[in-house]
Design an enzyme around this catalytic site. Structure first.
Site, PDB file in Angstrom:
ATOM      1  CG  HIS A 139      47.494  36.403  34.938  1.00  0.00           C
ATOM      2  ND1 HIS A 139      46.880  37.402  33.842  1.00  0.00           N
ATOM      3  CD2 HIS A 139      48.848  36.626  34.799  1.00  0.00           C
ATOM      4  CE1 HIS A 139      47.954  37.921  33.297  1.00  0.00           C
ATOM      5  NE2 HIS A 139      49.163  37.659  34.043  1.00  0.00           N
ATOM      6  N   PRO A 140      45.929  32.161  35.660  1.00  0.00           N
ATOM      7  CG  PRO A 140      48.212  30.854  36.187  1.00  0.00           C
ATOM      8  CD  PRO A 140      47.666  32.014  35.390  1.00  0.00           C
ATOM      9  CD  GLU A 160      56.125  33.267  36.899  1.00  0.00           C
ATOM     10  OE1 GLU A 160      57.009  33.800  36.033  1.00  0.00           O
ATOM     11  OE2 GLU A 160      54.975  33.359  36.960  1.00  0.00           O
ATOM     12  CG  PHE A 219      44.928  37.400  44.535  1.00  0.00           C
ATOM     13  CD1 PHE A 219      44.959  38.659  44.768  1.00  0.00           C
ATOM     14  CD2 PHE A 219      45.840  36.635  44.963  1.00  0.00           C
ATOM     15  CE1 PHE A 219      45.863  39.442  45.680  1.00  0.00           C
ATOM     16  CE2 PHE A 219      47.054  37.111  46.052  1.00  0.00           C
ATOM     17  CZ  PHE A 219      46.873  38.602  46.152  1.00  0.00           C
ATOM     18  CG  LEU A 261      51.035  38.499  44.922  1.00  0.00           C
ATOM     19  CD1 LEU A 261      50.461  39.830  45.339  1.00  0.00           C
ATOM     20  CD2 LEU A 261      50.963  37.766  45.996  1.00  0.00           C
ATOM     21  CB  ALA A 267      54.480  33.537  42.382  1.00  0.00           C
TER      22      ALA A 267
END
Lengths: 302, 302, 302, 302
Positions: free
Chosen positions: C75-76, C95, C127, C129, C131
């Site tokens: 994940h970026p 996103e 991290f 999340l 978005a």
């Protein structure tokens, strides 16, 4: 008892007088148990009436169970035969007659008789309650709940109620008793939120609600009219508040017809009832109303 | 009348049928005055039931005063002897018995008799009111107010009430009447503002308040329990609302004991009564409550 | 990938097609992990899209920790270099750019860089999340809080966020997905309690509050005018609500000057701000206002 | 002026002293017009300071228009060159510098210059306003409105403002002035309606809002924390309230997190802003808040 007691002695006088005088003054505080005062006399001096009362309650609490129950047994039934025959102590007579327990309608008297008998049969001593703290309807509700308690609980409850009863009795007898929290207070305040001003000149009335809601009957306690601050003299004050249900009735329609906000005829709001329970006899209840011709809010305030 | 009328004709059928059938269908709309239907038959066709009703009322309005008063005189007294003897038209019987005007307690019947007599003596015709629009208590209040009006005003009021009465009667008789505003609606909504959620499962009841406030007596109309949206089916709907005073009782204490917000025993709020007046029979009344264990607001919403 | 995928297949088509087509359709759902779709293809048929999504998340959850962390590592960073260089997957690009994370002011970009670096240093993976659930300010607040969590907690949180992210991505890809709770709603309602009617024609605006209160800056999201029911079209709907702080501004003074309740000049209330937090992206938020020229109440309703 | 005046004489001293002393004491009350005090000296004795002030205003009101305008012309522009150069009377300097009118940002100074010029051009005398009654933003709004008035109206307005200005100046100079209504008051009160108790320990802050709403900027005036009664010391008192917009910010979220009613993280309410206008400089503003974690009401109370 031939010793002439003081009419209403100070703590200093009680600390300084002879034992017989002390006992004459405080003997009636514990129902049919002047020995509590006699023994307390020997523990003098007391730094405060709070300390004196604490010592007297302590003497009872320290008794073995049988002796404590014997002292409990000295208390008359609430609304019982002694109340109706006028054969209680002066203290109990005053406390019970303020509630009308000495002159109940037959049906209600029979209900009390049945409850008193059931309580004595279950616990072996009479039901004891600080009568100054209750309205009649609330007293019956509490009575029924307490019939379901354990004997251990009721032994403790009876002692607690005696502590409450005797605290008021001492305050009645000692001139400079300094005891706090002997009275509660109920106030209100009406704000006209359609104009952002106190509602002046609004009639209102406080009623006691007896019998179970929602079908209870009500009886008027006090009427008042709001002043320029939207307030009135305290509706209740100077004595403990009686636990129970109350209804404040605000004559809102009449007020708004006078200010011109509502035409004559039926508006949306006319008499606004606010029904609430009081369960802290020495609490400070503030029950304000904010109102427009079409909306209102009521709450327990400060 | 030997002509078999339609059970409940459409406007098209009423426009197409012969005069006798038309009169048989609509003759009873104006009390003891089938001639109004007879004359209206000759004005056909009507573009709408609204137009038909307007034409019939117009025929009455156009009468010279004496003839108008004669038509007024065909109306039975409200709660009068004909109501008690069961000798009114079927229409009036239905309208008056829905309010119990045919079986009043003696004291109330005497009050009606006195008012009816006073009204007839003063104005020369009976008191006429659209009974579907009133509760019994409100009807009496209005009756007393109208005794103070002028004859001119009452001639106009009587015609206006007849227009209202006959509008409902036509709607009862014509299948596709299309008349709007024949019913009102009362709804509520309870929000628990201590949790920011609809109050689900709260019991509530609607009562009619009769007699003057604050000492009125109440009788239950409907009970309900709020759903997951804090709402219930409409409490009143499908018919005109009866002008009068109502009380909504919200069982708030029970609800908050169940959610755990309040311990058992006396809380501050138990049953919250909201008393309000309805004076628009075909209005949409929404009376929501926002409530915490210690505060509430009620208002006329949308 | 040469297999031509459906534009937006139905569940039936996904159940029936060959493995390569299935993978072509759903491969991008898990970031840089088309193998999840490949393995899910072999578990067909699925009774619902909910079941399909559950199976895909289950495949990831079942991985040993090292492999799970490897998937997380695909994940970026939020607002990281890949976002700024435009080298993320199409899904992540959409996103993140909706929030402006690809074009942040330098100071804010540096803050994200520092947080991303700290998170990777502490937990060994980026991290993650969902978005679509956050406003930018709320995202930063949550990021800082989560830096204080344990690695165990963050391993679970990352998986939970991936489940949320991929649920939206599947809904975007499957025509008849039938997944509930993909959107939230914000509505309001204004009642003029000085007149007991909906407030019609009141201007209002919704703003997003960014930066910490009380010194936050705000940016307008939507403006509206209340209709005859005191309502507006939903202010937010059709997508998840972004967690964060919002401000509703009601132009109360203007409204009351128009109704004549307040003279021109300064009244007591002019623009009434209601500031509140949304933290349930798929919740139904109703924030009504009841208002007079001198008083108002706002609450989270149903 | 060589006559040594009293520091702050009593009314009795003012009634008894010689004319020169009287004029020395009260000469500066009317801007650049000591003759008003000189003439008033001859009208002694005064029964009250109210009567003295009335007499002085009366002397000005009785002047022919040209002389009255000449007296008006003695007043410095608000925020004009004399204010910036420090060449006004001590009285005007104090009044204008309290608002920062002597040190405005250039853009605002230019706006004042333009308004002052336009007013003088239109009416032939300077714009006069009791500076103690206004916030800077409100002053500009009023200035613009008054440019649209007629000369007749502005002659009356100028005299009215001079009466207000000089009333405060006399109160500053006479020890036992006994003048009522020289100050206003702003208080608040916070009630936690989810618990039926005052909200204790809630932080709040009062801000002045300058610039037009809703985009105004704010500056803090005072911070406070509620006591056990949910109250604070008056937020404003002891001086006239400045007409303008204010914002009270109640730190509700922090409070409810401490009482345990709301978990950490985002609740529904965090900082609750209440924005209102003050337009009665000597009014008593009470702006209470009743609040739960999900609902609140604010109003102008007593």
């Amino acid at each position: 008892m031939t010793v002439p007691a003081f009419t209403r002695p100070t703590l200093a006088q009680l600390n300084a007088c002879d034992d017989a005088t002390f006992t004459a003054c405080l003997g009636p505080v514990f129902e049919h148990a002047p020995w509590v005062a006699e023994q307390a006399a020997r523990l003098r001096p007391f730094a405060s009436v709070e300390a004196l009362h604490g010592a007297m309650v302590g003497l009872v609490a320290a008794l073995p169970e049988a002796a404590r129950v014997a002292l409990f047994a000295g208390h008359p039934d609430l609304a019982g035969p002694a109340a109706r025959d006028g054969t209680m102590t002066a203290e109990s007579t005053g406390e019970q007659s303020a509630l009308g327990l000495d002159r109940l309608p037959d049906a209600e008297a029979q209900r009390w008789d049945a409850l008193n008998a059931a309580y004595r049969a279950r616990f072996g001593f009479p039901f004891i309650l600080c009568a100054r703290h209750y309205g009649r309807a609330a007293m019956l509700e509490v009575f029924e709940q307490r019939l379901a308690a354990s004997r251990e609980e009721e032994l403790a409850m009876a002692l607690g109620e005696i502590a409450r009863i005797t605290r008021y009795r001492i305050a009645d007898r000692v001139a400079d008793h300094g005891l706090p929290d002997l009275a509660g207070r109920l106030t209100t305040h009406v704000l006209d939120t359609s104009r952002g001003r106190p509602a002046e000149g609004m009639r209102l009335a406080l009623h006691e609600v007896s019998g179970a809601l929602p079908c209870g009957t009500t009886q008027p306690l006090v009427e008042a009219v709001t002043d320029a601050h939207g307030q009135t003299e305290p509706l209740l004050s100077g004595a403990p508040l009686r636990i129970g249900r109350y209804e404040l009735r605000f004559h809102v329609g009449e007020y708004f017809r006078r200010t011109g906000a509502v035409d004559r005829g039926f508006g949306f709001l006319d008499v606004v009832p606010v029904v609430f329970c009081i369960d802290e006899p020495t609490g400070d209840y503030h029950v304000p109303l904010t109102v427009t011709p079409f909306a209102y809010a009521a709450y327990r305030g400060q």
